[in-house]
Design a protein around this motif. Structure first.
Motif, PDB file in Angstrom:
ATOM      1  N   ALA A 146      25.455  22.971  60.494  1.00 50.94           N
ATOM      2  CA  ALA A 146      27.199  22.851  59.829  1.00 50.94           C
ATOM      3  C   ALA A 146      26.851  22.630  58.775  1.00 50.94           C
ATOM      4  N   LEU A 147      26.469  21.701  57.726  1.00 53.37           N
ATOM      5  CA  LEU A 147      26.681  21.834  56.875  1.00 53.37           C
ATOM      6  C   LEU A 147      25.345  22.928  55.614  1.00 53.37           C
ATOM      7  N   ARG A 148      24.467  23.299  56.419  1.00 55.43           N
ATOM      8  CA  ARG A 148      23.415  24.758  56.023  1.00 55.43           C
ATOM      9  C   ARG A 148      22.710  23.919  55.482  1.00 55.43           C
ATOM     10  N   VAL A 149      22.538  23.086  55.614  1.00 54.48           N
ATOM     11  CA  VAL A 149      21.026  21.762  54.931  1.00 54.48           C
ATOM     12  C   VAL A 149      19.827  22.931  55.119  1.00 54.48           C
ATOM     13  N   GLN A 150      19.045  23.071  54.058  1.00 53.05           N
ATOM     14  CA  GLN A 150      18.449  23.973  53.950  1.00 53.05           C
ATOM     15  C   GLN A 150      16.213  22.804  53.325  1.00 53.05           C
ATOM     16  N   VAL A 151      17.249  21.768  52.803  1.00 49.57           N
ATOM     17  CA  VAL A 151      16.277  21.161  52.695  1.00 49.57           C
ATOM     18  C   VAL A 151      16.455  19.231  52.683  1.00 49.57           C
ATOM     19  N   TYR A 152      15.204  18.303  52.203  1.00 50.63           N
ATOM     20  CA  TYR A 152      15.320  17.396  52.998  1.00 50.63           C
ATOM     21  C   TYR A 152      14.743  16.713  51.313  1.00 50.63           C
ATOM     22  N   PRO A 153      15.799  15.742  50.620  1.00 45.84           N
ATOM     23  CA  PRO A 153      16.958  14.946  51.308  1.00 45.84           C
ATOM     24  C   PRO A 153      18.187  16.082  50.591  1.00 45.84           C
ATOM     25  N   THR A 154      19.421  16.239  50.963  1.00 43.93           N
ATOM     26  CA  THR A 154      20.128  16.601  50.689  1.00 43.93           C
ATOM     27  C   THR A 154      20.933  15.612  50.715  1.00 43.93           C
ATOM     28  N   THR A 155      21.919  15.970  49.602  1.00 47.07           N
ATOM     29  CA  THR A 155      22.985  14.744  49.036  1.00 47.07           C
ATOM     30  C   THR A 155      24.380  15.623  49.347  1.00 47.07           C
ATOM     31  N   VAL A 156      25.165  15.660  50.250  1.00 42.83           N
ATOM     32  CA  VAL A 156      26.409  15.942  49.818  1.00 42.83           C
ATOM     33  C   VAL A 156      27.505  15.177  49.402  1.00 42.83           C
ATOM     34  N   LEU A 157      28.355  15.863  48.570  1.00 44.45           N
ATOM     35  CA  LEU A 157      29.639  14.836  48.288  1.00 44.45           C
ATOM     36  C   LEU A 157      30.958  15.981  48.322  1.00 44.45           C
ATOM     37  N   ALA A 158      32.003  15.178  48.937  1.00 46.39           N
ATOM     38  CA  ALA A 158      33.017  15.602  49.592  1.00 46.39           C
ATOM     39  C   ALA A 158      33.696  15.166  49.531  1.00 46.39           C
ATOM     40  N   GLY A 159      35.269  14.976  49.509  1.00 45.91           N
ATOM     41  CA  GLY A 159      36.594  15.273  50.010  1.00 45.91           C
ATOM     42  C   GLY A 159      36.771  13.893  50.477  1.00 45.91           C
TER      43      GLY A 159
END
Length: 94
Positions: A60-73
């Motif tokens: 759902a977050l379209r993560v393609q690589v580990y690690p991926t850090t996502v910043l969200a409001g």
């Protein structure tokens, strides 16, 4: 996300996996840095997600690589992606 909304703070979500070498390196270095720990605990709601255990969330977050850090409001709207290993200095600068 509920906690982020209640506190009015953005989310910082690290998506990785147990068998990811760079995820373990990031956990052992970046997320052990006292300045990063203070920043995350004071200005974000931090969350760690195992992308293999919660593959639907990672997709759902379209993560393609580990690690991926996502910043969200606080509302869950994604503001930025940091793909791959991120050093303490890089994380503090973003």
């Amino acid at each position: 996300r509920k906690e982020a909304q209640q506190k009015g703070l953005p989310l910082l979500v690290e998506v990785g996996s147990e068998n990811c070498m760079y995820c373990r390196k990031q956990d052992a270095t970046t997320f052990q840095d006292p300045a990063v720990v203070a920043l995350l605990n004071g200005q974000f709601v931090p969350l760690r997600v195992d992308g293999n255990a919660d593959a639907e969330f990672a997709r759902a977050l379209r993560v393609q690589v580990y690690p991926t850090t996502v910043l969200a409001g606080p509302d869950g709207k994604v503001l930025a992606f940091l793909q791959g290993y991120v050093s303490a200095d890089q994380l503090k600068d973003n």
